[in-house]
Design a protein around this motif. Structure first.
Motif, short mmCIF file in Angstrom:
data_model
loop_
_atom_site.label_atom_id
_atom_site.label_comp_id
_atom_site.label_asym_id
_atom_site.label_seq_id
_atom_site.Cartn_x
_atom_site.Cartn_y
_atom_site.Cartn_z
N ILE A 86 48.66 58.80 86.37
CA ILE A 86 49.49 57.87 87.27
C ILE A 86 48.67 57.85 88.70
N VAL A 87 48.18 58.87 89.18
CA VAL A 87 47.09 58.82 90.35
C VAL A 87 45.97 57.88 90.08
N ALA A 88 45.36 58.20 89.07
CA ALA A 88 44.00 57.59 88.79
C ALA A 88 44.36 56.16 88.34
N PHE A 89 45.63 55.61 87.67
CA PHE A 89 45.88 54.25 87.54
C PHE A 89 46.07 53.86 89.07
N PHE A 90 46.73 54.12 90.13
CA PHE A 90 47.01 53.53 91.20
C PHE A 90 45.72 53.38 92.01
N ASP A 91 44.84 54.58 92.00
CA ASP A 91 43.42 54.52 92.58
C ASP A 91 42.72 53.34 92.00
N ARG A 92 42.77 53.00 90.43
CA ARG A 92 42.00 51.95 90.25
C ARG A 92 42.50 50.36 90.53
N VAL A 93 44.07 50.52 90.51
CA VAL A 93 44.45 49.07 90.92
C VAL A 93 44.03 48.93 92.12
N GLY A 94 44.18 49.78 93.22
CA GLY A 94 44.04 49.23 94.72
C GLY A 94 45.26 48.85 95.34
N GLU A 95 44.93 48.12 96.30
CA GLU A 95 45.85 47.48 96.99
C GLU A 95 46.72 46.18 96.12
N PHE A 96 47.90 46.02 96.35
CA PHE A 96 48.82 45.16 95.60
C PHE A 96 49.82 44.98 96.37
N ASP A 97 50.96 43.92 95.98
CA ASP A 97 52.17 43.68 96.61
C ASP A 97 53.44 44.19 96.09
N HIS A 98 53.45 44.08 94.95
CA HIS A 98 55.03 44.48 94.16
C HIS A 98 54.48 45.28 92.87
N LEU A 99 55.54 46.41 92.84
CA LEU A 99 55.56 47.15 91.48
C LEU A 99 56.96 46.98 90.91
N VAL A 100 56.75 46.82 89.49
CA VAL A 100 57.88 46.66 88.62
C VAL A 100 57.86 47.66 87.85
N TYR A 101 59.00 48.60 87.57
CA TYR A 101 58.63 49.48 86.40
C TYR A 101 59.91 49.15 85.61
N THR A 102 59.32 49.22 84.09
CA THR A 102 60.37 48.99 83.23
C THR A 102 60.14 49.92 81.80
N ALA A 103 59.10 50.74 81.89
CA ALA A 103 58.57 51.59 80.99
C ALA A 103 59.95 52.52 80.59
N THR A 139 53.18 53.66 96.67
CA THR A 139 53.72 53.66 97.96
C THR A 139 52.37 53.15 98.89
N PRO A 140 51.52 54.12 98.80
CA PRO A 140 50.05 54.11 99.75
C PRO A 140 49.47 52.77 99.26
N LYS A 141 49.51 52.35 98.09
CA LYS A 141 48.48 50.96 97.87
C LYS A 141 49.40 49.58 98.37
N LEU A 142 50.84 50.00 98.38
CA LEU A 142 51.41 48.30 98.60
C LEU A 142 51.20 48.05 100.16
N ARG A 143 50.87 46.60 100.06
CA ARG A 143 50.66 45.83 101.32
C ARG A 143 51.93 45.71 102.08
N PRO A 144 51.89 45.48 103.50
CA PRO A 144 53.06 45.09 104.33
C PRO A 144 53.87 44.15 103.50
N GLY A 145 55.21 44.12 103.42
CA GLY A 145 56.02 43.39 102.66
C GLY A 145 56.20 43.61 101.43
N GLY A 146 55.74 44.54 100.83
CA GLY A 146 55.85 44.84 99.45
C GLY A 146 57.03 45.31 98.89
N SER A 147 57.13 45.45 97.63
CA SER A 147 58.47 46.13 97.19
C SER A 147 58.23 46.79 95.86
N ILE A 148 59.11 47.78 95.62
CA ILE A 148 59.40 48.56 94.37
C ILE A 148 60.61 48.12 93.46
N THR A 149 60.51 47.67 92.35
CA THR A 149 62.01 47.31 91.47
C THR A 149 61.86 48.24 90.49
#
Length: 258
Positions: A86-103, A139-149
């Motif tokens: 999971i750590v490596a995944f978000f390091d690869r993704v970099g900055e983004f706006d919204h996370l949705v978790y349905t797994a 959380t550290p990768k989410l841009r201002p105004g972002g969200s987690i659902t």
């Protein structure tokens, strides 16, 4: 934060002017985004102009989801039971706006007497701990105004016999949603509480999925179960509405009333 619903008009203007609109598009990460509700969320977000990253543990499903969504999609294989992954995944993704978790694995429907400790822990691993760790490292990768659902379910408030684990996990997810909405503010954290939705999840959960879904739908005020597209619209609403946080949005066809 740019409204997801406004991106169509932005992209139309940029397309007309011949400009590159990549920088204008929001970036949505959907963990569990290769099938069922997660795929519907990713597909709908892409249709509205977002760039999407879909992740699941199966390479074939990742490749197929990316092919179906098209050029706006990127796919990454991820085992949400592996914290380092999971750590490596978000390091690869970099900055983004919204996370949705349905797994999550197929529902485990057993009475307490038949539940094994190992299978119970494994069920929590993906549906609860995976969601919590995804939120932590996103959380550290989410841009201002972002969200987690996150994703909850009707068992959180209306359990049935044999749904002990489902009721426990969904209730825990809703507690996490409210707590993180305060702890991570002004980042927004919400959840969707889903009732019965017609997806391939039921194929490996009940012996006769169609009979089960027909029976579930027949007792609802709407007289049917929901579709993945209808579920996706609930997630997109929470991504788009900058005033929504700590919210558990119920989409259950009126089950809570019956």
């Amino acid at each position: 934060m740019k409204s997801i619903n406004s991106i169509n008009s932005i992209n139309s203007i940029n397309s007309t002017n011949g400009a590159d609109n990549t920088a204008d598009a929001q970036r949505v990460v959907v963990i569990g985004g290769t099938s069922g509700v997660g795929f519907a969320v990713a597909q709908a977000a892409a249709a509205q102009g977002s760039n999407v990253v879909v992740a699941s543990s199966n390479q074939d499903r990742v490749d197929l989801a990316v092919k179906k969504i098209g050029d706006q999609a990127e796919g990454i294989v991820l085992d949400v039971a592996d914290e380092a992954a999971i750590v490596a995944f978000f390091d690869r993704v970099g900055e983004f706006d919204h996370l949705v978790y349905t797994a999550g694995e197929p529902l485990l429907l057993k009475p307490l007497a038949d539940l094994g400790a190992e299978e119970s822990r494994a069920f929590f691993e993906r549906r609860f701990w995976g969601a919590l760790l995804a939120a932590k490292y996103a959380t550290p990768k989410l841009r201002p105004g972002g969200s987690i659902t996150l994703t909850s379910g009707a068992f959180a408030t209306r359990p049935v016999p044999g749904a002990l684990l489902g009721a426990s996990i969904t209730a825990a997810v809703e507690g996490v949603t409210r707590a993180l909405a305060l702890e991570l503010a002004p980042l927004r954290v919400n959840a969707v509480r889903l009732g019965a939705i017609r997806t391939e999840l039921w194929d490996s959960t009940v012996p006769d999925p169609e009979a089960f879904l027909q029976a579930q739908g027949s007792v609802l005020p709407v007289q049917r179960v929901g579709t993945a597209d209808e579920a996706a619209s609930a997630y997109l609403y929470l991504l788009d509405n900058g005033y929504a946080t700590g919210t558990v949005l119920t989409l259950d066809g009126g089950a809570a009333l019956s």
